[in-house]
Design a protein around this motif. Structure first.
Motif, PDB file in Angstrom:
ATOM      1  N   TYR A  36       0.826  -1.209   0.000  1.00 34.42           N
ATOM      2  CA  TYR A  36       0.000   0.000   0.000  1.00 34.42           C
ATOM      3  C   TYR A  36       0.862   1.261   0.000  1.00 34.42           C
ATOM      4  CZ  TYR A  36      -2.908  -3.774   1.720  1.00 34.42           C
ATOM      5  OH  TYR A  36      -3.517  -4.977   1.887  1.00 34.42           O
ATOM      6  N   LYS A  37       1.755   1.358  -0.951  1.00 28.71           N
ATOM      7  CA  LYS A  37       2.622   2.534  -1.055  1.00 28.71           C
ATOM      8  C   LYS A  37       1.872   3.732  -1.612  1.00 28.71           C
ATOM      9  CE  LYS A  37       6.880   0.028  -1.940  1.00 28.71           C
ATOM     10  NZ  LYS A  37       7.954  -0.163  -2.901  1.00 28.71           N
ATOM     11  N   THR A  38       1.029   3.504  -2.599  1.00 23.32           N
ATOM     12  CA  THR A  38       0.359   4.624  -3.262  1.00 23.32           C
ATOM     13  C   THR A  38      -1.021   4.859  -2.671  1.00 23.32           C
ATOM     14  OG1 THR A  38      -0.670   3.249  -4.965  1.00 23.32           O
ATOM     15  CG2 THR A  38       1.566   4.064  -5.403  1.00 23.32           C
ATOM     16  N   LEU A  39      -1.527   6.043  -2.887  1.00 27.10           N
ATOM     17  CA  LEU A  39      -2.851   6.401  -2.406  1.00 27.10           C
ATOM     18  C   LEU A  39      -3.918   5.522  -3.051  1.00 27.10           C
ATOM     19  CD1 LEU A  39      -4.629   8.320  -0.743  1.00 27.10           C
ATOM     20  CD2 LEU A  39      -4.661   9.836  -2.729  1.00 27.10           C
ATOM     21  N   LYS A  40      -3.742   5.196  -4.308  1.00 25.61           N
ATOM     22  CA  LYS A  40      -4.712   4.363  -5.018  1.00 25.61           C
ATOM     23  C   LYS A  40      -4.782   2.958  -4.394  1.00 25.61           C
ATOM     24  CE  LYS A  40      -6.012   2.982  -9.673  1.00 25.61           C
ATOM     25  NZ  LYS A  40      -5.692   3.067 -11.096  1.00 25.61           N
ATOM     26  N   GLU A  41      -3.624   2.389  -4.084  1.00 24.57           N
ATOM     27  CA  GLU A  41      -3.598   1.070  -3.435  1.00 24.57           C
ATOM     28  C   GLU A  41      -4.245   1.131  -2.050  1.00 24.57           C
ATOM     29  OE1 GLU A  41       0.562   0.208  -3.381  1.00 24.57           O
ATOM     30  OE2 GLU A  41       0.526  -0.793  -5.325  1.00 24.57           O
ATOM     31  N   GLN A  42      -3.988   2.209  -1.319  1.00 23.13           N
ATOM     32  CA  GLN A  42      -4.569   2.371   0.012  1.00 23.13           C
ATOM     33  C   GLN A  42      -6.086   2.484  -0.061  1.00 23.13           C
ATOM     34  OE1 GLN A  42      -2.619   5.773   1.740  1.00 23.13           O
ATOM     35  NE2 GLN A  42      -0.630   4.734   1.824  1.00 23.13           N
ATOM     36  N   GLN A  43      -6.578   3.283  -0.998  1.00 23.67           N
ATOM     37  CA  GLN A  43      -8.020   3.461  -1.139  1.00 23.67           C
ATOM     38  C   GLN A  43      -8.706   2.170  -1.558  1.00 23.67           C
ATOM     39  OE1 GLN A  43      -8.058   6.816  -3.824  1.00 23.67           O
ATOM     40  NE2 GLN A  43      -8.353   8.270  -2.141  1.00 23.67           N
ATOM     41  N   LYS A  44      -8.065   1.412  -2.431  1.00 23.76           N
ATOM     42  CA  LYS A  44      -8.625   0.128  -2.851  1.00 23.76           C
ATOM     43  C   LYS A  44      -8.700  -0.826  -1.659  1.00 23.76           C
ATOM     44  CE  LYS A  44      -7.991  -3.732  -5.956  1.00 23.76           C
ATOM     45  NZ  LYS A  44      -6.993  -4.679  -6.316  1.00 23.76           N
ATOM     46  N   PHE A  45      -7.623  -0.899  -0.890  1.00 24.11           N
ATOM     47  CA  PHE A  45      -7.599  -1.742   0.297  1.00 24.11           C
ATOM     48  C   PHE A  45      -8.688  -1.326   1.282  1.00 24.11           C
ATOM     49  CE2 PHE A  45      -6.017  -2.079   4.717  1.00 24.11           C
ATOM     50  CZ  PHE A  45      -6.026  -3.456   4.843  1.00 24.11           C
ATOM     51  N   GLU A  46      -8.818  -0.027   1.526  1.00 21.26           N
ATOM     52  CA  GLU A  46      -9.798   0.469   2.482  1.00 21.26           C
ATOM     53  C   GLU A  46     -11.229   0.191   2.040  1.00 21.26           C
ATOM     54  OE1 GLU A  46      -8.766   4.576   2.924  1.00 21.26           O
ATOM     55  OE2 GLU A  46      -6.776   4.063   3.698  1.00 21.26           O
ATOM     56  N   SER A  47     -11.521   0.385   0.764  1.00 22.71           N
ATOM     57  CA  SER A  47     -12.892   0.137   0.295  1.00 22.71           C
ATOM     58  C   SER A  47     -13.235  -1.343   0.350  1.00 22.71           C
ATOM     59  CB  SER A  47     -13.084   0.692  -1.111  1.00 22.71           C
ATOM     60  OG  SER A  47     -12.301  -0.013  -2.045  1.00 22.71           O
ATOM     61  N   GLU A  48     -12.285  -2.211  -0.006  1.00 31.21           N
ATOM     62  CA  GLU A  48     -12.539  -3.650   0.074  1.00 31.21           C
ATOM     63  C   GLU A  48     -12.671  -4.103   1.526  1.00 31.21           C
ATOM     64  OE1 GLU A  48      -9.294  -5.375  -2.084  1.00 31.21           O
ATOM     65  OE2 GLU A  48     -10.142  -4.848  -4.036  1.00 31.21           O
ATOM     66  N   LEU A  49     -11.855  -3.558   2.387  1.00 27.86           N
ATOM     67  CA  LEU A  49     -11.923  -3.892   3.810  1.00 27.86           C
ATOM     68  C   LEU A  49     -13.252  -3.441   4.401  1.00 27.86           C
ATOM     69  CD1 LEU A  49     -10.403  -4.993   6.281  1.00 27.86           C
ATOM     70  CD2 LEU A  49      -9.530  -2.691   6.635  1.00 27.86           C
ATOM     71  N   PHE A  50     -13.689  -2.255   4.044  1.00 26.45           N
ATOM     72  CA  PHE A  50     -14.967  -1.756   4.553  1.00 26.45           C
ATOM     73  C   PHE A  50     -16.117  -2.629   4.078  1.00 26.45           C
ATOM     74  CE2 PHE A  50     -18.770   0.902   4.143  1.00 26.45           C
ATOM     75  CZ  PHE A  50     -18.929   1.280   5.463  1.00 26.45           C
ATOM     76  N   SER A  51     -16.122  -2.994   2.810  1.00 23.77           N
ATOM     77  CA  SER A  51     -17.224  -3.821   2.298  1.00 23.77           C
ATOM     78  C   SER A  51     -17.226  -5.203   2.950  1.00 23.77           C
ATOM     79  CB  SER A  51     -17.155  -3.934   0.776  1.00 23.77           C
ATOM     80  OG  SER A  51     -15.973  -4.593   0.381  1.00 23.77           O
ATOM     81  N   LYS A  52     -16.051  -5.713   3.320  1.00 23.33           N
ATOM     82  CA  LYS A  52     -15.984  -7.027   3.966  1.00 23.33           C
ATOM     83  C   LYS A  52     -16.430  -6.960   5.428  1.00 23.33           C
ATOM     84  CE  LYS A  52     -13.108 -10.914   5.031  1.00 23.33           C
ATOM     85  NZ  LYS A  52     -12.346 -11.898   4.354  1.00 23.33           N
ATOM     86  N   THR A  53     -16.121  -5.882   6.119  1.00 20.43           N
ATOM     87  CA  THR A  53     -16.403  -5.810   7.553  1.00 20.43           C
ATOM     88  C   THR A  53     -17.678  -5.049   7.891  1.00 20.43           C
ATOM     89  OG1 THR A  53     -15.042  -3.823   7.746  1.00 20.43           O
ATOM     90  CG2 THR A  53     -13.965  -5.952   8.137  1.00 20.43           C
ATOM     91  N   ARG A  54     -18.297  -4.426   6.923  1.00 25.11           N
ATOM     92  CA  ARG A  54     -19.467  -3.584   7.179  1.00 25.11           C
ATOM     93  C   ARG A  54     -20.587  -4.326   7.881  1.00 25.11           C
ATOM     94  NH1 ARG A  54     -21.826  -1.000   1.987  1.00 25.11           N
ATOM     95  NH2 ARG A  54     -21.702  -3.164   1.407  1.00 25.11           N
ATOM     96  N   LYS A  55     -20.833  -5.546   7.494  1.00 29.79           N
ATOM     97  CA  LYS A  55     -21.941  -6.300   8.075  1.00 29.79           C
ATOM     98  C   LYS A  55     -21.459  -7.465   8.938  1.00 29.79           C
ATOM     99  CE  LYS A  55     -24.885  -5.165   4.222  1.00 29.79           C
ATOM    100  NZ  LYS A  55     -26.007  -4.390   4.525  1.00 29.79           N
TER     101      LYS A  55
END
Length: 184
Positions: A36-55
């Motif tokens: 997760y060096k770049t902002l794009k990689e970080q945002q992708k990780f965060e959105s996928e993590l949120f969708s997995k843990t949201r419910k």
């Protein structure tokens, strides 16, 4: 053989109830994998993590080869990403200490608005808890006290004090406070 290292935390992410980033700190020092060096990689990780843990009903998941602990308070998600072989109890103590300290600093009113309004205190609490991936403190009272103590060290420059003084008195007071700050 277990990897003995002080670098236990890879990232701390705070998101709102819609999955938007409020605060994110990624720590790469001492990590075998530079992820997760770049902002794009970080945002992708965060959105996928949120969708997995949201419910999710659990507070811990293994995601993308990393141990992720999360806590949901009102409309704010707190994520702590650690090494896959890291002790979950240690990571849990760090996350709970951080969230409780933030709760104390925000007068037990954690929501998106209060986190954004008091972003300076939240970031200071995060820095008091974790330094470059090393967990420093888990006691919420100690974290909150250290953050509150920093607020006392700042110079009080309120307009009401200057209105009651002449310009020369204000200059002398500022000079004295500046000299005291240098001596500390």
């Amino acid at each position: 053989m277990a990897n003995l290292s002080l670098y236990t935390v890879r990232a701390v992410v705070v998101m709102d109830g819609d999955g938007n980033r409020l605060i994110a700190k990624y720590y790469n020092r001492g990590q075998n994998v530079q992820s997760y060096k770049t902002l794009k990689e970080q945002q992708k990780f965060e959105s996928e993590l949120f969708s997995k843990t949201r419910k999710s009903n659990s507070e811990i998941v293994l995601y993308d080869g990393q141990t992720v602990l999360f806590k949901y308070v009102n409309d704010v998600y707190f994520y702590l990403v650690g090494n896959p072989e890291e002790n979950e109890l240690l990571l849990g103590a760090v996350l709970n200490g951080l969230v409780e300290a933030i709760s104390q600093l925000l007068k037990y009113n954690i929501d998106k608005r209060s986190v954004l309004d008091n972003l300076d205190m939240v970031v200071l609490a995060l820095d008091e808890t974790i330094d470059d991936g090393i967990a420093l403190e888990t006691d919420p009272n100690a974290i909150a006290a250290n953050v509150s103590k920093r607020g006392v060290d700042t110079i009080d420059v309120s307009l009401s004090n200057f209105n009651e003084q002449t310009v020369m008195d204000a200059y002398k007071l500022a000079k004295e406070r500046f000299n005291l700050a240098l001596l500390r």
